[in-house]
Design a protein around this motif. Structure first.
Motif, PDB file in Angstrom:
ATOM      1  N   UNK A  90      85.795  46.315  55.521  1.00 24.95           N
ATOM      2  CA  UNK A  90      85.798  45.088  54.726  1.00 24.95           C
ATOM      3  C   UNK A  90      84.383  44.562  54.513  1.00 24.95           C
ATOM      4  N   UNK A  91      84.202  43.915  53.362  1.00 27.76           N
ATOM      5  CA  UNK A  91      82.910  43.324  53.013  1.00 27.76           C
ATOM      6  C   UNK A  91      82.982  41.800  53.117  1.00 27.76           C
ATOM      7  N   UNK A  92      81.927  41.223  53.683  1.00 22.68           N
ATOM      8  CA  UNK A  92      81.797  39.768  53.784  1.00 22.68           C
ATOM      9  C   UNK A  92      80.571  39.349  52.987  1.00 22.68           C
ATOM     10  N   UNK A  93      80.757  38.486  51.995  1.00 19.15           N
ATOM     11  CA  UNK A  93      79.629  38.044  51.180  1.00 19.15           C
ATOM     12  C   UNK A  93      78.996  36.807  51.791  1.00 19.15           C
ATOM     13  N   UNK A  94      77.742  36.949  52.213  1.00 16.92           N
ATOM     14  CA  UNK A  94      77.011  35.887  52.889  1.00 16.92           C
ATOM     15  C   UNK A  94      76.052  35.227  51.904  1.00 16.92           C
ATOM     16  N   UNK A  95      76.356  33.977  51.544  1.00 20.66           N
ATOM     17  CA  UNK A  95      75.512  33.289  50.559  1.00 20.66           C
ATOM     18  C   UNK A  95      74.890  32.024  51.141  1.00 20.66           C
ATOM     19  N   UNK A  96      75.214  31.687  52.390  1.00 21.57           N
ATOM     20  CA  UNK A  96      74.736  30.437  52.980  1.00 21.57           C
ATOM     21  C   UNK A  96      73.476  30.705  53.789  1.00 21.57           C
ATOM     22  N   UNK A  97      72.381  29.980  53.548  1.00 19.31           N
ATOM     23  CA  UNK A  97      71.115  30.255  54.243  1.00 19.31           C
ATOM     24  C   UNK A  97      71.204  30.034  55.741  1.00 19.31           C
ATOM     25  N   UNK A  98      70.455  30.836  56.487  1.00 17.69           N
ATOM     26  CA  UNK A  98      70.514  30.798  57.953  1.00 17.69           C
ATOM     27  C   UNK A  98      69.876  29.559  58.544  1.00 17.69           C
ATOM     28  N   UNK A  99      69.194  28.742  57.726  1.00 21.37           N
ATOM     29  CA  UNK A  99      68.674  27.493  58.281  1.00 21.37           C
ATOM     30  C   UNK A  99      69.771  26.435  58.403  1.00 21.37           C
ATOM     31  N   UNK A 100      70.984  26.764  57.978  1.00 21.66           N
ATOM     32  CA  UNK A 100      72.155  25.918  58.188  1.00 21.66           C
ATOM     33  C   UNK A 100      73.040  26.577  59.241  1.00 21.66           C
ATOM     34  N   UNK A 101      73.744  25.786  60.020  1.00 26.73           N
ATOM     35  CA  UNK A 101      74.573  26.344  61.095  1.00 26.73           C
ATOM     36  C   UNK A 101      75.623  27.295  60.547  1.00 26.73           C
ATOM     37  N   UNK A 102      76.228  26.964  59.391  1.00 27.34           N
ATOM     38  CA  UNK A 102      77.246  27.842  58.813  1.00 27.34           C
ATOM     39  C   UNK A 102      76.634  29.178  58.401  1.00 27.34           C
ATOM     40  N   UNK A 103      75.350  29.152  58.022  1.00 22.95           N
ATOM     41  CA  UNK A 103      74.686  30.393  57.669  1.00 22.95           C
ATOM     42  C   UNK A 103      74.354  31.227  58.882  1.00 22.95           C
ATOM     43  N   UNK A 104      73.826  30.585  59.925  1.00 27.44           N
ATOM     44  CA  UNK A 104      73.393  31.306  61.111  1.00 27.44           C
ATOM     45  C   UNK A 104      74.561  31.816  61.951  1.00 27.44           C
ATOM     46  N   UNK A 105      75.584  31.000  62.113  1.00 27.07           N
ATOM     47  CA  UNK A 105      76.679  31.343  63.028  1.00 27.07           C
ATOM     48  C   UNK A 105      77.876  31.953  62.293  1.00 27.07           C
ATOM     49  N   UNK A 106      78.458  31.205  61.357  1.00 25.40           N
ATOM     50  CA  UNK A 106      79.706  31.642  60.722  1.00 25.40           C
ATOM     51  C   UNK A 106      79.510  32.701  59.646  1.00 25.40           C
ATOM     52  N   UNK A 107      78.330  32.745  59.023  1.00 27.47           N
ATOM     53  CA  UNK A 107      78.117  33.701  57.942  1.00 27.47           C
ATOM     54  C   UNK A 107      77.224  34.865  58.332  1.00 27.47           C
TER      55      UNK A 107
END
Length: 578
Positions: free
Chosen positions: A251-268
């Motif tokens: 499966x592919x997960x599309x990561x569009x949220x920057x890692x300087x946000x918690x959702x980017x670093x942890x969840x994405x």
């Protein structure tokens, strides 16, 4: 005869009905995020870990690069407890660094690269950070070299991990950095060379080890460094592993949220890699191109904000009935969604063959991103879902530790292993949000009002920080008005904000901002219909006194509607008219 003590909702945990018996028995592993990700993927080294533009990086390559980067950081003197600053969006170099530092017991503090040099210096001083890693193209690199009190400055480019060819050459040319490299200032290639042929032992797991830092406005608006633990990262990974969704390594997960946000670093970032998924990194996400990205990559899973799904629904790529039957998890979080938009988006997904409705969720940086979510079609309209496996949630009487019953409105509070260590060097603000309850647990007090139904579904009734207080002290929660406006067939997006009340000495006036579809109908006609809608469903005293139409909504870097800008812009217009 003794009277049985009635358990509170947080003790009953009705939401566990949505989890399998295996999930209920799951235990959070006591391991670092490096160990957790390594164990999941070491035997699958040929699988694709990252797809970055046209380049693919296998798990084997990723793990090897992490080990080499760990040795390189160690060569610079990085040790357990140190904090390395990053001014970066999400690119493979940052992914490598996050785990490399964790292997050493150190942590990455990721800042928005648009910060000024003085802001970066302030954040580094507060963290006692002596090394900064920065993008060549967006961060003020030359100023940083000249002004930052840093032992080492490492530069990298978004082009570093692109596959060879004209695109990489052109990107490298456009992203070049006009600085002189030396023993203090080095590029990524020179930095990685320091770790070539060397190895370092992984630092053993520590329950209270700092694993990462992201900035947040928190509940008071001042930038604060949220300190994540290994348990916080891994709890989120476990939450999704056992949420009931069938994940497969293909499966592919599309990561569009920057890692300087918690959702980017942890969840994405950590979550998909800890599930062994193929993570598609789009470092500079253009929401106007979301249809193109979805059509190009066909991801089974993604996490976006409601505004992105609006763009997808209205994109040219979706105009001819393009099917979305590959979607398993269309995750939505980070912003509220009104009833009208929810209905439109779920109708759109159903028409296009998506497996489930939007997987709406809710969380905050202080609990390492996601706290609750709707999974596998376990859906209630206008709910942000039920608590994820590792979290416990309850509704409490505001400013107290008194838990309320089902369907009673109060403050949403969260506890569990994902709770942050605290705000970096800010005990005063930490004490305001992390409260020890009589049960002995530390709960995060979110500042958001909501209810929980008998099945554990959470409904957000209003964000306290968005609450509008009128001249007469009457409190208005914008989400209710937005729900009504969003029902209109021509409304793409809407927002309700508090603006200066020019008829009274105190309080705010309620103002509505609406973005419409392109139609042949006049704005005056639509405006009358909107006021008729509100008149039928909303108390007359809180119906917006003013309503304006805009061509597009302003958004923050995270893709949320920028409510503060809407209010400031409207007030500025009125000031100019005086």
């Amino acid at each position: 005869m003794e009277t049985a003590i009635k358990l509170k909702p947080s003790e009953q945990k009705p939401w566990l009905q949505f989890f399998s018996e295996e999930a209920k028995q799951a235990v959070l592993p006591k391991e670092s995020i490096y160990e957790h990700m390594f164990k999941i993927n070491d035997e699958h080294r040929s699988d694709i870990a990252i797809r970055y533009f046209k380049n693919t990086i296998t798990y084997g390559k990723l793990l090897d690069d992490i080990d080499q980067a760990a040795a390189a950081f160690a060569d610079l003197g990085v040790k357990k407890g140190d904090i390395v600053t990053f001014c970066s969006i999400t690119i493979p170099n940052l992914v490598v660094s996050l785990y490399a530092l964790n292997k050493l017991g150190a942590a990455a503090m990721v800042l928005d690269p648009r910060n000024t040099c003085s802001s970066i210096a302030e954040f580094m001083k507060n963290a006692n950070s002596r090394i900064v890693v920065t993008l060549t193209v967006t961060a003020p690199v030359k100023e940083m070299v000249e002004q930052l009190d840093a032992d080492y400055i490492i530069t990298y480019s978004a082009a570093d991990s692109m596959s060879a060819g004209f695109v990489k050459w052109y990107a490298s040319y456009k992203m070049r950095c006009d600085v002189t490299y030396n023993d203090r200032v080095m590029n990524w290639k020179s930095f990685m060379a320091r770790g070539y042929g060397k190895s370092v032992e992984a630092v053993p797991y520590d329950e209270f080890q700092l694993a990462g830092i992201a900035l947040t406005g928190g509940t008071t608006g001042a930038p604060k460094g949220v300190m994540f633990t290994n348990d916080g990262f891994n709890a989120v990974a476990m939450d999704f592993r056992y949420c009931g969704v069938e994940y497969d390594r293909s499966h592919k997960f599309m990561n569009i949220i920057p890692a300087f946000a918690s959702y980017g670093m942890v969840a994405s970032l950590h979550m998909p890699l800890s599930l062994g998924l193929e993570m598609i990194i789009i470092p500079k996400f253009d929401s106007d191109q979301v249809g193109k990205y979805i059509k190009q990559y066909r991801p089974q899973h993604t996490l976006m904000v409601p505004a992105h799904y609006e763009k997808l629904m209205n994109s040219k790529e979706m105009a001819n009935g393009y099917m979305l039957d590959f979607f398993i998890t269309a995750g939505s979080g980070g912003d509220t969604m009104n009833a009208g938009l929810e209905s439109k988006l779920n109708g759109f997904l159903k028409e296009r063959g998506a497996m489930f409705p939007l997987s709406q969720g809710y969380g905050m940086s202080e609990v390492s991103s996601a706290a609750c979510c709707s999974c596998n079609g376990n859906f209630r309209s206008l709910s942000v879902g039920y608590p994820l496996l590792m979290n416990t949630m309850g509704i409490f009487k505001p400013d107290t530790t008194e838990e309320l019953d089902y369907n009673e409105e109060g403050e949403i509070c969260i506890t569990g292993p994902a709770v942050m260590l605290g705000y970096l060097n800010n005990p005063e603000e930490t004490e305001k949000i992390m409260i020890k309850h009589p049960d002995g647990k530390v709960w995060i007090h979110s500042g958001d009002l909501g209810t929980m139904d008998e099945d554990g579904f959470i409904f957000i009734k209003g964000r306290i920080k968005r609450m509008i207080i009128m001249f007469n002290g009457h409190k208005v929660f914008p989400t209710f008005i937005e729900d009504v406006l969003g029902k209109h067939r021509d409304v793409i997006s809407c927002a309700v904000v508090g603006v200066t009340d020019r008829s009274h000495a105190q309080g705010k006036s309620v103002h509505a901002v609406v973005q419409l579809k392109k139609t042949n109908r006049s704005q005056e006609e639509v405006k009358k219909e909107l006021y008729d809608l509100m008149g039928a469903e909303i108390e007359s005293s809180v119906i917006p006194k003013t309503l304006e139409f805009v061509d597009s909504m302003p958004h923050t870097g995270m893709g949320k509607i920028d409510y503060l800008k809407l209010a400031k812009d409207y007030d500025a217009k009125l000031d100019e008219a005086i």
